[in-house]
Design an enzyme around this catalytic site. Structure first.
Site, PDB file in Angstrom:
ATOM      1  N   SER A   1     -74.743 -14.832  50.460  1.00  0.00           N
ATOM      2  CA  SER A   1     -76.042 -14.943  49.786  1.00  0.00           C
ATOM      3  C   SER A   1     -76.391 -13.704  48.956  1.00  0.00           C
ATOM      4  O   SER A   1     -76.162 -12.567  49.364  1.00  0.00           O
ATOM      5  CB  SER A   1     -77.133 -15.164  50.837  1.00  0.00           C
ATOM      6  OG  SER A   1     -78.394 -15.095  50.207  1.00  0.00           O
TER       7      SER A   1
ATOM      8  N   LYS B   1     -82.867 -26.628  56.330  1.00  0.00           N
ATOM      9  CA  LYS B   1     -84.020 -26.857  55.459  1.00  0.00           C
ATOM     10  C   LYS B   1     -84.882 -28.054  55.869  1.00  0.00           C
ATOM     11  O   LYS B   1     -86.094 -28.040  55.689  1.00  0.00           O
ATOM     12  CB  LYS B   1     -83.547 -27.049  54.014  1.00  0.00           C
ATOM     13  CG  LYS B   1     -83.207 -25.764  53.299  1.00  0.00           C
ATOM     14  CD  LYS B   1     -82.784 -26.071  51.880  1.00  0.00           C
ATOM     15  CE  LYS B   1     -82.906 -24.857  51.001  1.00  0.00           C
ATOM     16  NZ  LYS B   1     -82.564 -25.134  49.609  1.00  0.00           N
TER      17      LYS B   1
ATOM     18  N   ASP C   1     -87.894 -24.166  45.638  1.00  0.00           N
ATOM     19  CA  ASP C   1     -86.728 -24.498  44.792  1.00  0.00           C
ATOM     20  C   ASP C   1     -87.148 -25.190  43.494  1.00  0.00           C
ATOM     21  O   ASP C   1     -86.719 -24.807  42.402  1.00  0.00           O
ATOM     22  CB  ASP C   1     -85.754 -25.414  45.548  1.00  0.00           C
ATOM     23  CG  ASP C   1     -84.894 -24.648  46.540  1.00  0.00           C
ATOM     24  OD1 ASP C   1     -84.675 -23.442  46.332  1.00  0.00           O
ATOM     25  OD2 ASP C   1     -84.446 -25.266  47.528  1.00  0.00           O
TER      26      ASP C   1
HETATM   27  P1  NAP Z   1     -76.208 -31.350  48.462  1.00  0.00           P
HETATM   28  O1  NAP Z   1     -77.473 -31.672  49.149  1.00  0.00           O
HETATM   29  O2  NAP Z   1     -74.944 -31.259  49.254  1.00  0.00           O
HETATM   30  O3  NAP Z   1     -75.979 -32.433  47.274  1.00  0.00           O
HETATM   31  C1  NAP Z   1     -74.780 -32.484  46.544  1.00  0.00           C
HETATM   32  C2  NAP Z   1     -74.902 -33.518  45.419  1.00  0.00           C
HETATM   33  O4  NAP Z   1     -73.686 -33.478  44.655  1.00  0.00           O
HETATM   34  C3  NAP Z   1     -75.064 -34.953  45.916  1.00  0.00           C
HETATM   35  O5  NAP Z   1     -75.835 -35.681  45.009  1.00  0.00           O
HETATM   36  C4  NAP Z   1     -73.609 -35.443  45.899  1.00  0.00           C
HETATM   37  O6  NAP Z   1     -73.502 -36.864  45.765  1.00  0.00           O
HETATM   38  C5  NAP Z   1     -73.107 -34.786  44.636  1.00  0.00           C
HETATM   39  N1  NAP Z   1     -71.647 -34.669  44.637  1.00  0.00           N
HETATM   40  C6  NAP Z   1     -70.897 -33.862  45.424  1.00  0.00           C
HETATM   41  N2  NAP Z   1     -69.591 -34.055  45.139  1.00  0.00           N
HETATM   42  C7  NAP Z   1     -69.528 -34.996  44.170  1.00  0.00           C
HETATM   43  C8  NAP Z   1     -68.462 -35.620  43.466  1.00  0.00           C
HETATM   44  N3  NAP Z   1     -67.184 -35.297  43.709  1.00  0.00           N
HETATM   45  N4  NAP Z   1     -68.767 -36.545  42.521  1.00  0.00           N
HETATM   46  C9  NAP Z   1     -70.066 -36.877  42.255  1.00  0.00           C
HETATM   47  N5  NAP Z   1     -71.118 -36.323  42.897  1.00  0.00           N
HETATM   48  C10 NAP Z   1     -70.843 -35.393  43.839  1.00  0.00           C
HETATM   49  O7  NAP Z   1     -76.305 -29.956  47.706  1.00  0.00           O
HETATM   50  P2  NAP Z   1     -77.599 -29.235  47.071  1.00  0.00           P
HETATM   51  O8  NAP Z   1     -78.127 -28.253  48.036  1.00  0.00           O
HETATM   52  O9  NAP Z   1     -78.492 -30.258  46.500  1.00  0.00           O
HETATM   53  O10 NAP Z   1     -76.892 -28.370  45.904  1.00  0.00           O
HETATM   54  C11 NAP Z   1     -76.290 -29.009  44.776  1.00  0.00           C
HETATM   55  C12 NAP Z   1     -75.794 -27.948  43.789  1.00  0.00           C
HETATM   56  O11 NAP Z   1     -76.885 -27.154  43.351  1.00  0.00           O
HETATM   57  C13 NAP Z   1     -74.783 -26.956  44.364  1.00  0.00           C
HETATM   58  O12 NAP Z   1     -73.846 -26.699  43.368  1.00  0.00           O
HETATM   59  C14 NAP Z   1     -75.603 -25.716  44.652  1.00  0.00           C
HETATM   60  O13 NAP Z   1     -74.852 -24.528  44.553  1.00  0.00           O
HETATM   61  C15 NAP Z   1     -76.620 -25.778  43.523  1.00  0.00           C
HETATM   62  N6  NAP Z   1     -77.905 -25.139  43.887  1.00  0.00           N
HETATM   63  C16 NAP Z   1     -78.372 -24.146  43.059  1.00  0.00           C
HETATM   64  C17 NAP Z   1     -79.584 -23.545  43.361  1.00  0.00           C
HETATM   65  C18 NAP Z   1     -80.105 -22.450  42.473  1.00  0.00           C
HETATM   66  O14 NAP Z   1     -81.003 -21.708  42.897  1.00  0.00           O
HETATM   67  N7  NAP Z   1     -79.633 -22.332  41.252  1.00  0.00           N
HETATM   68  C19 NAP Z   1     -80.331 -23.942  44.506  1.00  0.00           C
HETATM   69  C20 NAP Z   1     -79.828 -24.967  45.309  1.00  0.00           C
HETATM   70  C21 NAP Z   1     -78.588 -25.555  44.985  1.00  0.00           C
HETATM   71  P3  NAP Z   1     -73.462 -37.828  47.071  1.00  0.00           P
HETATM   72  O15 NAP Z   1     -74.890 -38.036  47.477  1.00  0.00           O
HETATM   73  O16 NAP Z   1     -72.802 -39.053  46.582  1.00  0.00           O
HETATM   74  O17 NAP Z   1     -72.653 -37.112  48.116  1.00  0.00           O
END
Ligand code: NAP
Length: 286
Positions: free
Chosen positions: A22, A73, A109
């Site tokens: 982190s 969370k 967020d």
């Molecule tokens: P999460 O709850 O695990 O959700 C992941 C999402 O990605 C789901 O919609 C999943 O679809 C989709 N996905 C994963 N693999 C895939 C694939 N091969 N093909 C198509 N869709 C796929 O994760 P999250 O916490 O929401 O985070 C998502 C992203 O945002 C990550 O990259 C994370 O690093 C980034 N993020 C950035 C910030 C920031 O502050 N900038 C904050 C939070 C997160 P399914 O539902 O079908 O599995």
């Protein structure tokens, strides 16, 4: 930093698993030091079944507040004394304030994403927004966008049922915005993007371990005038952003969201504005 820690220094930190990667300790400790605030921020690896113990420990140690990340969370919500209005709808918390032993939960967020959008000069009010992904970040962003005046949300996801649940939450709680869910498919995405102002990638496609992947494979899917936001910040330019640039779109990565969600948490705990520009420069070289 160690020299500034005194008997009076109070604790803030992050609970999650894993957390060693982190950036939050660097962000918050740089801000505390710059503003001469007598707090320290540490990252604690807490496994799933030990969350309640960790919360009680932070209360006992009189921490001023803390962040919560995966996998806690959602679970943390039921262990708090009070939650904010956005948490009642989003159903997850990333920031907790300790007010004399009462733990109050917030989710910064979505607000952090919107601050970053505003910084980039994007006006999304009354506009159509397409979101790819339906995980925790997508849900917080979609709900905050609807709170803040988005006209229409179309949420694409590989697993349709997850997007349908979020859309149903939006449609039953926020009357000013219509929302629809669709299964991920580039042809349908292109069609929906034609009259959209903003595309937000909230999937993990394009992250460090999947840099060659993108929800869009050709610039033909996009159009000039569309703003493309990817919430991934490592790598700083994702494949989606490169394709979007080829299509003539303006783009933004996830660094602004990362810093602003932290800055809003910082304000909740301390009442002070985080020196965001300094953090961007010192920690991320921007
Ligand atoms: P999460 O709850 O695990 O959700 C992941 C999402 O990605 C789901 O919609 C999943 O679809 C989709 N996905 C994963 N693999 C895939 C694939 N091969 N093909 C198509 N869709 C796929 O994760 P999250 O916490 O929401 O985070 C998502 C992203 O945002 C990550 O990259 C994370 O690093 C980034 N993020 C950035 C910030 C920031 O502050 N900038 C904050 C939070 C997160 P399914 O539902 O079908 O599995």
């Amino acid at each position: 930093m160690a020299n500034r820690i005194k008997g009076s220094t109070s604790l803030t930190g992050l609970l999650g698993y894993p957390v060693k990667h982190s950036k939050s300790p660097q962000i918050h400790n740089t801000a505390f030091e710059t503003l001469n605030l007598d707090h320290v921020y540490l990252a604690f690896e807490v496994e799933g079944d030990r969350l309640e113990e960790a919360l009680n420990a932070l209360k006992t140690l009189d921490a001023i507040g803390f962040n919560v990340t995966m996998p806690h969370k959602n679970k943390v919500v039921e262990l708090l004394d009070e939650v904010s209005e956005e948490v009642k709808i989003i159903g997850s918390v990333n920031t907790v304030k300790n007010e004399n032993g009462r733990l109050i939960g917030y989710n910064t967020d979505g607000m952090g994403f919107i601050k970053a959008l505003q910084e980039a000069g994007v006006d999304f009010r009354n506009k159509k927004i397409v979101i790819a992904g339906a995980g925790g970040a997508a849900k917080a962003i979609a709900i905050q966008l609807t709170f803040d005046g988005a006209g229409e949300i179309v949420m694409f996801n590989r697993t349709l049922s997850t997007a349908e649940k979020i859309v149903s939450t939006i449609n039953s709680n926020i009357s000013s915005c219509r929302a629809r869910a669709m299964e991920m498919n580039e042809t349908a995405l292109k069609e929906e993007l034609k009259d959209a102002a903003l595309l937000v990638n909230c999937t993990s496609l394009g992250m460090k371990n999947a840099i060659e992947q993108s929800i869009v494979t050709t610039p033909e899917t996009l159009h000039r005038g569309l703003f493309v936001a990817d919430i991934i910040y490592d790598p700083p330019k994702t494949k989606l952003m490169s394709i979007a640039e080829e299509a003539g779109c303006r783009t933004m990565n996830g660094l602004g969201m990362l810093i602003w969600q932290g800055a809003i948490a910082f304000k909740i705990w301390t009442g002070r504005d985080m020196p965001v520009d300094l953090i961007k420069k010192e920690i991320f070289g921007e």
